[in-house]
Design a protein around this motif. Structure first.
Motif, mmCIF file in Angstrom:
data_model
loop_
_atom_site.group_PDB
_atom_site.id
_atom_site.type_symbol
_atom_site.label_atom_id
_atom_site.label_comp_id
_atom_site.label_asym_id
_atom_site.label_seq_id
_atom_site.Cartn_x
_atom_site.Cartn_y
_atom_site.Cartn_z
ATOM 1 N N GLU A 1 0.830 -1.212 0.000
ATOM 2 C CA GLU A 1 0.000 0.000 0.000
ATOM 3 C C GLU A 1 0.860 1.257 0.000
ATOM 4 O OE1 GLU A 1 -2.460 -0.555 3.402
ATOM 5 O OE2 GLU A 1 -3.959 -1.757 2.318
ATOM 6 N N LYS A 2 1.953 1.217 0.766
ATOM 7 C CA LYS A 2 2.854 2.373 0.802
ATOM 8 C C LYS A 2 3.473 2.602 -0.571
ATOM 9 C CE LYS A 2 6.991 4.230 3.040
ATOM 10 N NZ LYS A 2 7.586 4.663 1.779
ATOM 11 N N MET A 3 3.901 1.524 -1.215
ATOM 12 C CA MET A 3 4.529 1.652 -2.534
ATOM 13 C C MET A 3 3.512 2.122 -3.567
ATOM 14 S SD MET A 3 7.092 -1.670 -2.436
ATOM 15 C CE MET A 3 7.897 -1.343 -4.014
ATOM 16 N N SER A 4 2.252 1.693 -3.398
ATOM 17 C CA SER A 4 1.194 2.171 -4.302
ATOM 18 C C SER A 4 0.953 3.658 -4.082
ATOM 19 C CB SER A 4 -0.102 1.400 -4.058
ATOM 20 O OG SER A 4 0.057 0.039 -4.399
ATOM 21 N N ALA A 5 0.990 4.078 -2.801
ATOM 22 C CA ALA A 5 0.794 5.498 -2.491
ATOM 23 C C ALA A 5 1.930 6.338 -3.075
ATOM 24 C CB ALA A 5 0.710 5.698 -0.984
ATOM 25 N N ASP A 6 3.129 5.784 -3.069
ATOM 26 C CA ASP A 6 4.263 6.492 -3.677
ATOM 27 C C ASP A 6 4.093 6.622 -5.189
ATOM 28 O OD1 ASP A 6 5.515 6.792 -1.272
ATOM 29 O OD2 ASP A 6 6.789 5.022 -1.481
ATOM 30 N N ASN A 7 3.203 5.762 -5.756
ATOM 31 C CA ASN A 7 2.885 5.848 -7.183
ATOM 32 C C ASN A 7 4.109 5.594 -8.053
ATOM 33 O OD1 ASN A 7 0.530 6.025 -8.528
ATOM 34 N ND2 ASN A 7 0.382 8.246 -8.525
ATOM 35 N N LEU A 8 5.008 4.747 -7.569
ATOM 36 C CA LEU A 8 6.260 4.516 -8.277
ATOM 37 C C LEU A 8 6.039 3.945 -9.668
ATOM 38 C CD1 LEU A 8 9.336 4.438 -8.288
ATOM 39 C CD2 LEU A 8 9.220 2.218 -7.147
ATOM 40 N N LEU A 9 5.212 2.912 -9.749
ATOM 41 C CA LEU A 9 4.958 2.278 -11.044
ATOM 42 C C LEU A 9 4.358 3.281 -12.023
ATOM 43 C CD1 LEU A 9 4.930 -0.255 -12.797
ATOM 44 C CD2 LEU A 9 2.705 -0.843 -11.813
ATOM 45 N N GLN A 10 3.395 4.079 -11.539
ATOM 46 C CA GLN A 10 2.765 5.061 -12.409
ATOM 47 C C GLN A 10 3.775 6.101 -12.888
ATOM 48 O OE1 GLN A 10 -0.504 5.000 -13.520
ATOM 49 N NE2 GLN A 10 0.322 6.559 -14.896
ATOM 50 N N GLN A 11 4.679 6.495 -12.003
ATOM 51 C CA GLN A 11 5.687 7.484 -12.389
ATOM 52 C C GLN A 11 6.619 6.936 -13.467
ATOM 53 O OE1 GLN A 11 7.561 10.055 -9.455
ATOM 54 N NE2 GLN A 11 6.239 9.176 -7.885
ATOM 55 N N VAL A 12 7.007 5.684 -13.327
ATOM 56 C CA VAL A 12 7.873 5.080 -14.352
ATOM 57 C C VAL A 12 7.111 4.928 -15.661
ATOM 58 C CG1 VAL A 12 9.216 3.032 -14.976
ATOM 59 C CG2 VAL A 12 9.292 3.908 -12.635
ATOM 60 N N MET A 13 5.837 4.557 -15.575
ATOM 61 C CA MET A 13 5.016 4.462 -16.790
ATOM 62 C C MET A 13 4.863 5.829 -17.451
ATOM 63 S SD MET A 13 2.071 1.732 -15.631
ATOM 64 C CE MET A 13 1.216 1.762 -17.210
ATOM 65 N N ASN A 14 4.745 6.890 -16.632
ATOM 66 C CA ASN A 14 4.674 8.242 -17.180
ATOM 67 C C ASN A 14 5.966 8.616 -17.899
ATOM 68 O OD1 ASN A 14 2.084 8.636 -16.249
ATOM 69 N ND2 ASN A 14 2.702 9.735 -14.403
ATOM 70 N N LEU A 15 7.099 8.195 -17.314
ATOM 71 C CA LEU A 15 8.379 8.425 -17.988
ATOM 72 C C LEU A 15 8.389 7.778 -19.359
ATOM 73 C CD1 LEU A 15 11.075 7.837 -15.207
ATOM 74 C CD2 LEU A 15 10.588 9.980 -16.362
ATOM 75 N N GLU A 16 7.893 6.538 -19.407
ATOM 76 C CA GLU A 16 7.864 5.791 -20.673
ATOM 77 C C GLU A 16 6.936 6.475 -21.665
ATOM 78 O OE1 GLU A 16 9.121 2.595 -23.099
ATOM 79 O OE2 GLU A 16 9.852 3.429 -21.223
ATOM 80 N N PHE A 17 5.765 6.919 -21.190
ATOM 81 C CA PHE A 17 4.820 7.616 -22.070
ATOM 82 C C PHE A 17 5.433 8.901 -22.616
ATOM 83 C CE2 PHE A 17 1.666 11.035 -22.456
ATOM 84 C CZ PHE A 17 0.862 10.518 -23.459
ATOM 85 N N ASN A 18 6.058 9.673 -21.721
ATOM 86 C CA ASN A 18 6.669 10.935 -22.152
ATOM 87 C C ASN A 18 7.800 10.697 -23.135
ATOM 88 O OD1 ASN A 18 4.966 12.491 -20.575
ATOM 89 N ND2 ASN A 18 6.323 12.450 -18.795
ATOM 90 N N ARG A 19 8.522 9.582 -22.945
ATOM 91 C CA ARG A 19 9.611 9.263 -23.876
ATOM 92 C C ARG A 19 9.063 8.981 -25.268
ATOM 93 N NH1 ARG A 19 11.619 5.726 -20.985
ATOM 94 N NH2 ARG A 19 12.944 7.144 -19.832
ATOM 95 N N HIS A 20 7.970 8.216 -25.340
ATOM 96 C CA HIS A 20 7.362 7.941 -26.652
ATOM 97 C C HIS A 20 6.824 9.234 -27.267
ATOM 98 C CE1 HIS A 20 7.735 3.638 -26.885
ATOM 99 N NE2 HIS A 20 7.210 3.482 -25.687
#
Length: 474
Positions: free
Chosen positions: A282-301
């Motif tokens: 739950e803490k890691m979900s709150a940190d939104n780490l996965l979403q942030q990395v996915m956003n990096l990937e989206f922004n890169r594309h």
């Protein structure tokens, strides 16, 4: 300042090797401020890389994510092959932390390709050792063993140059190879490797490597059905990872611990570990780490698509569309920062004869050599290179000093006349004419600047070509 920053980078790497991570991070942050203030982009990139590796060693994946956008942009603008090699390694570590296995392998292999090209021993060791770990995760033991033994081979060479760093890498290699031998059922060899790690004189200073060794012991005992011993080592591994805040490793080892506890049917402990695992998730979900990395990937594309629209595919420099959508913004920034703007228009003399005599592919190579020369010469400047069309290029430079811009254009033209292209047994020197104008800190209109620069180019052609004429706006 150049020498000072170079020494600083070396000191930070030595501190990382000794496990002085917090001190190294503070020093890297101070050095980065100095590098940015002095526009020393190359050492700045090295310091970004150091910071990212320190965050990784500290288990601070969020810290890595926050640095990636500016690091990536700096690599794109100022990076050399070495910087892209480092960038791909960092991205492989980040993707691994969030479980993007395919991207992790892709980034690792790209960093290894650069390491081979540059013959960078440190990166050859690290890249192949990381690949060993990834192949183990995939269940490809033969490939993992091959990668691990290659890492060891390169590390033996590194030992002669950087013995302290090589000893740290030796621990990492032993940890990964131990997993390979455990999967193969060669428990004695695996234990010998893990014993070597925990008996190392430097292991106490390297928590991440110690966690991996303790986890390795847990895995070793689990595979030998010594489940109580496995529980003990998994718990030690988790406690150490928690002590420095490495949530990704903690969560991974908790899953393995739960599997062993289920086999032992230790219900009370299962409940406690499950509760801790859920809280951590739950803490890691709150940190939104996965979403942030996915956003990096989206922004890169997204950036790739934008780059495709703004960059010339043949030469890799900006295309004419950039002048329509971006140049006025750059000129406005120069105006509010009270910078002089120099605009140059240049082309190749007798370019048509290259195509007519040697063919259009030869002509393409000439354009690529010219564009590469422009990039190399201007890589540290506040400048854009635009292919205007055919063999004509536009250069826009901004600087606080008018004399600097004037001399830079002169030096650039002199440099371009040294570029050569080999064709069979002949070596052909490029012939370039250039016209440029420098504004008066009043006129920042692109059309006006371009027209004056184009008139100067016309005069350069008329004066016998292979010359450079520069005018300042009154």
């Amino acid at each position: 300042m150049e020498l000072t920053l170079e020494q600083l980078n070396k000191t930070i790497m030595e501190m990382r090797t000794k496990g002085l991570l917090t001190e190294a991070l503070a020093l890297a942050e101070q050095g980065l401020l100095v590098a940015i203030e002095n526009q020393n982009f190359q050492h700045g990139l090295d310091l970004y890389y150091q910071k990212l590796l320190i965050h990784f060693a500290l288990g601070n994946t969020l810290g890595m994510v926050s640095l990636i956008p500016v690091y990536e942009a700096s690599c794109q603008k100022y990076g050399t092959a070495k910087d892209f090699m480092h960038y791909y390694l960092v991205m492989s570590l980040l993707y691994d932390a969030v479980g993007f296995r395919e991207k992790t392998i892709e980034m690792t292999k790209r960093s290894i390709d650069y390491a081979h090209e540059l013959n960078d021993l440190i990166m050859l060791v690290r890249g192949h050792n990381n690949l060993c770990y990834l192949e183990v995760e995939k269940g490809c033991n033969d490939e993992a063993l091959q990668a691990g033994l290659l890492a060891r081979k390169y590390n033996q060479q590194l030992l002669r140059k950087l013995p302290e760093l090589a000893r740290l890498h030796d621990i990492r290699i032993n940890n990964n190879l131990a997993d390979v031998y455990i999967f193969e059922g060669d428990f004695d060899t695996a234990q010998t490797l893990l014993d070597s790690t925990l008996n190392s004189q430097i292991i106490q200073h390297h928590n991440r490597e110690r966690v991996a060794a303790l986890f390795g012991y847990g895995f070793l005992y689990e595979k030998q059905d010594s489940l109580k011993e496995a529980v003990n080592y998994y718990k030690q591994s988790i406690a150490l990872a928690q002590s420095y805040g490495d949530n990704a490793i903690t969560k991974k080892v908790m899953r393995l611990l739960l599997n062993v506890l289920y086999q032992l049917n230790w219900r009370d402990e299962i409940f406690e570990v499950q509760r801790a695992y859920i809280e951590l998730s739950e803490k890691m979900s709150a940190d939104n780490l996965l979403q942030q990395v996915m956003n990096l990937e989206f922004n890169r594309h997204k950036e790739k698509l934008e780059k495709k629209a703004l960059y010339d595919p043949l030469t890799g420099v900006l295309n004419r569309h950039f002048l329509d959508v971006e140049i006025n913004e750059r000129l406005y920034e120069a105006k509010i920062n009270r910078k002089f703007v120099g605009l140059a228009v240049l082309d190749l003399d007798y370019f048509k004869s290259y195509n007519d005599t040697y063919g259009h592919l030869f002509g393409d190579r000439v354009l690529q050599i010219l564009a590469t020369g422009l990039r190399n010469f201007l890589q540290k400047e506040d400048a854009e290179i635009i292919r205007f069309g055919g063999d004509e290029f536009v250069i826009c430079i901004r600087h606080k000093q008018k004399e600097f811009v004037n001399k830079l254009f002169q030096d650039l033209h002199t440099f371009l006349l040294t570029l050569t292209l080999d064709q069979h047994t002949e070596s052909k020197t490029l012939k370039v004419s250039m016209g440029a104008c420098i504004n008066n800190q009043k006129n920042y209109d692109f059309k006006t600047l371009f027209e004056h620069a184009d008139q100067c180019l016309y005069r350069a052609k008329k004066n016998g070509r292979t010359t450079c004429i520069i005018n300042g706006l009154q």
